[in-house]
Design a protein around this motif. Structure first.
Motif, PDB file in Angstrom:
ATOM      1  N   PRO A  69       1.933  -6.008   0.006  1.00 45.65           N
ATOM      2  CA  PRO A  69       2.620  -5.665  -0.915  1.00 45.65           C
ATOM      3  C   PRO A  69       2.007  -4.370  -1.175  1.00 45.65           C
ATOM      4  CG  PRO A  69       2.012  -8.197  -0.756  1.00 45.65           C
ATOM      5  CD  PRO A  69       1.408  -7.484  -0.260  1.00 45.65           C
ATOM      6  N   ALA A  70       0.662  -3.715  -1.250  1.00 47.95           N
ATOM      7  CA  ALA A  70       0.645  -2.237  -2.007  1.00 47.95           C
ATOM      8  C   ALA A  70       0.843  -0.899  -0.663  1.00 47.95           C
ATOM      9  CB  ALA A  70      -0.919  -1.857  -2.385  1.00 47.95           C
ATOM     10  N   THR A  71       0.281  -2.454   0.937  1.00 49.29           N
ATOM     11  CA  THR A  71       1.493  -1.064   1.454  1.00 49.29           C
ATOM     12  C   THR A  71       2.831  -1.376   1.380  1.00 49.29           C
ATOM     13  OG1 THR A  71      -0.712  -1.478   2.956  1.00 49.29           O
ATOM     14  CG2 THR A  71       1.201  -0.773   3.822  1.00 49.29           C
ATOM     15  N   ARG A  72       3.645  -1.810   1.071  1.00 45.25           N
ATOM     16  CA  ARG A  72       5.404  -2.118   0.757  1.00 45.25           C
ATOM     17  C   ARG A  72       5.831  -0.850  -0.147  1.00 45.25           C
ATOM     18  NH1 ARG A  72       7.461  -2.134   5.279  1.00 45.25           N
ATOM     19  NH2 ARG A  72       8.960  -2.655   3.838  1.00 45.25           N
ATOM     20  N   GLN A  73       5.055  -0.900  -0.652  1.00 45.29           N
ATOM     21  CA  GLN A  73       5.069  -0.281  -2.253  1.00 45.29           C
ATOM     22  C   GLN A  73       4.934   1.390  -1.963  1.00 45.29           C
ATOM     23  OE1 GLN A  73       3.015  -1.415  -6.265  1.00 45.29           O
ATOM     24  NE2 GLN A  73       4.125   0.155  -7.058  1.00 45.29           N
ATOM     25  N   LEU A  74       3.605   1.343  -1.588  1.00 44.20           N
ATOM     26  CA  LEU A  74       3.305   3.034  -1.069  1.00 44.20           C
ATOM     27  C   LEU A  74       3.922   3.717   0.117  1.00 44.20           C
ATOM     28  CD1 LEU A  74      -0.239   2.485  -1.616  1.00 44.20           C
ATOM     29  CD2 LEU A  74       0.981   4.112  -3.408  1.00 44.20           C
ATOM     30  N   ILE A  75       5.211   3.056   0.823  1.00 46.02           N
ATOM     31  CA  ILE A  75       5.706   3.014   1.724  1.00 46.02           C
ATOM     32  C   ILE A  75       6.712   4.000   1.000  1.00 46.02           C
ATOM     33  CG2 ILE A  75       6.948   2.944   4.055  1.00 46.02           C
ATOM     34  CD1 ILE A  75       4.673   1.071   4.927  1.00 46.02           C
ATOM     35  N   GLU A  76       7.401   2.629   0.242  1.00 43.32           N
ATOM     36  CA  GLU A  76       9.031   2.918  -0.464  1.00 43.32           C
ATOM     37  C   GLU A  76       8.958   4.117  -1.513  1.00 43.32           C
ATOM     38  OE1 GLU A  76      11.874   1.494   0.232  1.00 43.32           O
ATOM     39  OE2 GLU A  76      10.908   0.377   1.724  1.00 43.32           O
ATOM     40  N   GLN A  77       7.308   4.482  -1.712  1.00 41.13           N
ATOM     41  CA  GLN A  77       7.672   6.066  -2.478  1.00 41.13           C
ATOM     42  C   GLN A  77       7.728   6.862  -2.027  1.00 41.13           C
ATOM     43  OE1 GLN A  77       3.631   5.309  -4.951  1.00 41.13           O
ATOM     44  NE2 GLN A  77       4.514   3.333  -5.690  1.00 41.13           N
ATOM     45  N   ALA A  78       6.842   7.634  -0.285  1.00 44.34           N
ATOM     46  CA  ALA A  78       6.867   7.816   0.564  1.00 44.34           C
ATOM     47  C   ALA A  78       8.038   8.127   0.563  1.00 44.34           C
ATOM     48  CB  ALA A  78       5.437   7.652   1.202  1.00 44.34           C
ATOM     49  N   ARG A  79       8.877   7.229   1.513  1.00 44.26           N
ATOM     50  CA  ARG A  79      10.438   7.595   2.258  1.00 44.26           C
ATOM     51  C   ARG A  79      10.934   8.529   1.682  1.00 44.26           C
ATOM     52  NH1 ARG A  79      11.629   2.262   3.833  1.00 44.26           N
ATOM     53  NH2 ARG A  79      10.681   2.805   5.700  1.00 44.26           N
ATOM     54  N   PRO A  80      10.939   8.602   0.713  1.00 47.25           N
ATOM     55  CA  PRO A  80      12.210   9.803   0.543  1.00 47.25           C
ATOM     56  C   PRO A  80      11.478  10.941   0.300  1.00 47.25           C
ATOM     57  CG  PRO A  80      11.765   8.741  -1.735  1.00 47.25           C
ATOM     58  CD  PRO A  80      10.600   8.145  -0.780  1.00 47.25           C
ATOM     59  N   ILE A  81       9.827  11.429   0.686  1.00 50.61           N
ATOM     60  CA  ILE A  81       9.332  12.864   0.917  1.00 50.61           C
ATOM     61  C   ILE A  81       9.465  13.056   2.319  1.00 50.61           C
ATOM     62  CG2 ILE A  81       8.585  12.755  -1.695  1.00 50.61           C
ATOM     63  CD1 ILE A  81       5.749  12.498  -0.944  1.00 50.61           C
ATOM     64  N   LEU A  82       9.977  12.386   3.227  1.00 47.19           N
ATOM     65  CA  LEU A  82       9.170  12.664   4.373  1.00 47.19           C
ATOM     66  C   LEU A  82       9.904  13.544   5.489  1.00 47.19           C
ATOM     67  CD1 LEU A  82       7.229   9.436   5.224  1.00 47.19           C
ATOM     68  CD2 LEU A  82       6.415  11.451   4.826  1.00 47.19           C
ATOM     69  N   LEU A  83       9.436  14.454   6.251  1.00 47.34           N
ATOM     70  CA  LEU A  83      11.197  14.553   7.399  1.00 47.34           C
ATOM     71  C   LEU A  83      10.402  13.721   8.565  1.00 47.34           C
ATOM     72  CD1 LEU A  83      11.010  18.638   6.055  1.00 47.34           C
ATOM     73  CD2 LEU A  83      13.144  16.570   5.656  1.00 47.34           C
ATOM     74  N   GLN A  84       9.300  13.834   8.964  1.00 48.06           N
ATOM     75  CA  GLN A  84       8.712  13.236   9.868  1.00 48.06           C
ATOM     76  C   GLN A  84       7.761  12.236  10.368  1.00 48.06           C
ATOM     77  OE1 GLN A  84       8.856  16.042  13.201  1.00 48.06           O
ATOM     78  NE2 GLN A  84       8.766  14.825  15.155  1.00 48.06           N
ATOM     79  N   VAL A  85       7.156  11.117  10.745  1.00 53.49           N
ATOM     80  CA  VAL A  85       6.526  10.728  11.052  1.00 53.49           C
ATOM     81  C   VAL A  85       6.741  10.669  12.487  1.00 53.49           C
ATOM     82  CG1 VAL A  85       4.993   8.143  10.555  1.00 53.49           C
ATOM     83  CG2 VAL A  85       6.664   9.303   8.712  1.00 53.49           C
ATOM     84  N   GLU A  86       5.256  11.682  12.883  1.00 51.57           N
ATOM     85  CA  GLU A  86       4.991  11.016  14.427  1.00 51.57           C
ATOM     86  C   GLU A  86       3.307  10.269  14.599  1.00 51.57           C
ATOM     87  OE1 GLU A  86       4.309  13.957  17.726  1.00 51.57           O
ATOM     88  OE2 GLU A  86       4.535  15.120  15.367  1.00 51.57           O
ATOM     89  N   ARG A  87       3.874   9.710  15.283  1.00 48.16           N
ATOM     90  CA  ARG A  87       2.524   8.734  16.013  1.00 48.16           C
ATOM     91  C   ARG A  87       1.865   9.740  17.050  1.00 48.16           C
ATOM     92  NH1 ARG A  87       2.373   2.747  16.502  1.00 48.16           N
ATOM     93  NH2 ARG A  87       2.242   2.209  14.473  1.00 48.16           N
ATOM     94  N   VAL A  88       0.946  10.595  17.327  1.00 50.29           N
ATOM     95  CA  VAL A  88       0.520  11.616  18.051  1.00 50.29           C
ATOM     96  C   VAL A  88       0.084  10.744  19.276  1.00 50.29           C
ATOM     97  CG1 VAL A  88      -0.804  12.807  18.064  1.00 50.29           C
ATOM     98  CG2 VAL A  88       0.539  12.936  15.858  1.00 50.29           C
TER      99      VAL A  88
END
Length: 100
Positions: A69-88
């Motif tokens: 639950p804590a992870t899901r909540q933080l993902i939702e908070q971060a999503r609007p400010i992210l342009l890209q997520v890259e698994r290096v």
């Protein structure tokens, strides 16, 4: 054998510190998750780029952490400010200082 993951996050202009704060909150939320061996948040010379180094007991433990639950909540908070997520890259940490 451990499962390691390096991820690069790129935010919208001026949102790098906000993402750092959210990711450090994520690290705190994982303090009592024994399968998480390491969760390190780093910045780069580019103010809107943030790196995360994770080490888990195995890939399944990492996948399960994304449903907390804590992870899901933080993902939702971060999503609007992210342009890209890259698994290096993913790796198999074998040992060394800080990894038991």
């Amino acid at each position: 054998m451990h499962y390691g993951l390096w991820t690069k996050f790129t935010t919208q202009a001026g949102e790098g510190q906000r993402l750092v704060d959210l990711l450090l909150e994520a690290a705190t939320s994982l303090q009592d998750v024994s399968d998480c061996k390491q969760y390190i948040v780093s910045t780069t010379e580019q103010s809107d780029t943030v790196m995360v180094r994770e080490i888990w007991t195995d890939q399944e433990a990492h996948a399960a952490s994304l449903q907390l639950p804590a992870t899901r909540q933080l993902i939702e908070q971060a999503r609007p400010i992210l342009l890209q997520v890259e698994r290096v890259f993913e790796d198999r940490p074998l040992g060394g200082k800080g990894l038991v």
